[in-house]
Design a protein around this motif. Structure first.
Motif, PDB file in Angstrom:
ATOM      1  N   ASP A  10       3.005  13.367 -27.504  1.00  0.00           N
ATOM      2  CA  ASP A  10       2.952  13.261 -28.955  1.00  0.00           C
ATOM      3  C   ASP A  10       4.047  12.264 -29.366  1.00  0.00           C
ATOM      4  O   ASP A  10       5.013  12.043 -28.623  1.00  0.00           O
ATOM      5  CB  ASP A  10       3.233  14.645 -29.555  1.00  0.00           C
ATOM      6  N   ASP A  12       5.498  11.655 -33.111  1.00  0.00           N
ATOM      7  CA  ASP A  12       6.473  12.065 -34.127  1.00  0.00           C
ATOM      8  C   ASP A  12       6.967  13.486 -33.917  1.00  0.00           C
ATOM      9  O   ASP A  12       6.189  14.411 -33.726  1.00  0.00           O
ATOM     10  CB  ASP A  12       5.856  11.901 -35.525  1.00  0.00           C
ATOM     11  N   GLY A  13       8.285  13.608 -33.953  1.00  0.00           N
ATOM     12  CA  GLY A  13       8.903  14.914 -33.707  1.00  0.00           C
ATOM     13  C   GLY A  13       9.083  15.191 -32.226  1.00  0.00           C
ATOM     14  O   GLY A  13       9.675  16.195 -31.843  1.00  0.00           O
ATOM     15  N   THR A  14       8.538  14.313 -31.384  1.00  0.00           N
ATOM     16  CA  THR A  14       8.670  14.490 -29.929  1.00  0.00           C
ATOM     17  C   THR A  14       9.471  13.336 -29.327  1.00  0.00           C
ATOM     18  O   THR A  14      10.451  13.556 -28.620  1.00  0.00           O
ATOM     19  CB  THR A  14       7.275  14.592 -29.267  1.00  0.00           C
ATOM     20  N   ASP A 181       5.777  18.598 -29.919  1.00  0.00           N
ATOM     21  CA  ASP A 181       6.614  19.530 -30.687  1.00  0.00           C
ATOM     22  C   ASP A 181       5.806  20.484 -31.556  1.00  0.00           C
ATOM     23  O   ASP A 181       6.361  21.424 -32.116  1.00  0.00           O
ATOM     24  CB  ASP A 181       7.585  18.758 -31.593  1.00  0.00           C
ATOM     25  N   ASP A 186      -0.397  19.996 -30.864  1.00  0.00           N
ATOM     26  CA  ASP A 186      -0.257  19.574 -29.460  1.00  0.00           C
ATOM     27  C   ASP A 186      -0.581  20.699 -28.470  1.00  0.00           C
ATOM     28  O   ASP A 186      -1.341  20.508 -27.523  1.00  0.00           O
ATOM     29  CB  ASP A 186       1.173  19.084 -29.197  1.00  0.00           C
TER      30      ASP A 186
HETATM   31 MG   LIG Z   1       4.720  15.862 -33.512  1.00  0.00          MG
END
Ligand SMILES: [Mg+2]
Length: 227
Positions: A10, A12-14, A181, A186
């Motif tokens: 992933d 974004d955020g990962t 995340d 995910d």
């Molecule tokens: Mg994410």
């Protein structure tokens, strides 16, 4: 030696700090349009946006619809005078430039790409993600990127993963791991696709969903213990 050949990451955020990217883009877009900006507007925007992306995960909206919708709601809530569509264009202009890595992202990609085929799987807007991906300098580690907008379907839908498998020429689900995340997109997506899952959980939250995490890491460098 583990059985994996392919890692789906992933974005974004990962790998990317999306909180920072979103703040940067909103602040600059509103300033350029002479619209007010403060911490409350930022937080309300983030809530509106997050709830619309959840609807996207549930197949209840589309990227095309949510792009302007979030600004229409924001304008209504704060009685802002302006054009939500133009604001979204401006927001995208800045978001396309917003590349902030999460800790350890580049190091883990440098480490993993030598052994595994890496793919980026993101529920994002194609032009925005392609721009950020190119600017980030990490595209050299990846074989391809698949955005939900381009595929016409979002994580966690199994169809999203079917298309990824088809395009990437993947045939053995057992050789594929997803790292992300989000439990709802995910990990649930990985479960739907029948592949192994690793939850990137930097805040050590509790999993209150039905999704099954085969692994959990709180730092990206911990992936070296699995891979
Ligand atoms: Mg994410």
């Amino acid at each position: 030696m583990n059985k994996f050949k392919t890692i789906l990451f992933d974005a974004d955020g990962t790998l990317f700090d999306f909180d920072k990217a979103e703040t940067f883009a909103l602040q600059n877009a509103l300033a350029e349009l002479n619209l007010p900006y403060n911490e409350i507007i930022l937080q309300v925007y983030k809530q509106i946006n997050a709830s619309l992306w959840l609807l996207l995960e549930q197949g209840k909206t589309t990227v095309a619809h949510l792009r302007n919708k979030r600004f229409e709601i924001l304008f209504e809530q704060f009685n802002l005078i302006g054009d939500p569509s133009q604001t979204c264009d401006m927001f995208f202009k800045y978001l396309m430039q917003a590349v902030f890595f999460l800790e350890g992202a580049q190091d883990i990609l440098e480490y993993l790409h030598k052994t595994y085929d890496l793919y980026l799987v993101t529920n994002g807007v194609t032009v925005v993600q392609e721009s950020r991906f190119a600017l980030s300098g990490i595209s050299k580690y990846f074989t391809a990127m698949y955005t939900s907008e381009e595929l016409g379907i979002s994580k966690p839908d199994k169809k999203y993963f079917d298309i990824v498998f088809e395009r990437a020429g993947l045939t053995d689900p057992k050789s594929v791991l997803i790292v992300g995340d989000s439990l709802t997109s995910d990990i649930t997506g990985g479960n739907n696709a029948g592949i192994a899952t690793c939850w990137y959980n930097p805040e050590n939250k509790t999993n209150t969903t039905d999704s099954i995490c085969d692994w959990q890491v709180s730092r990206l460098s911990e992936l070296k213990n699995i891979l």
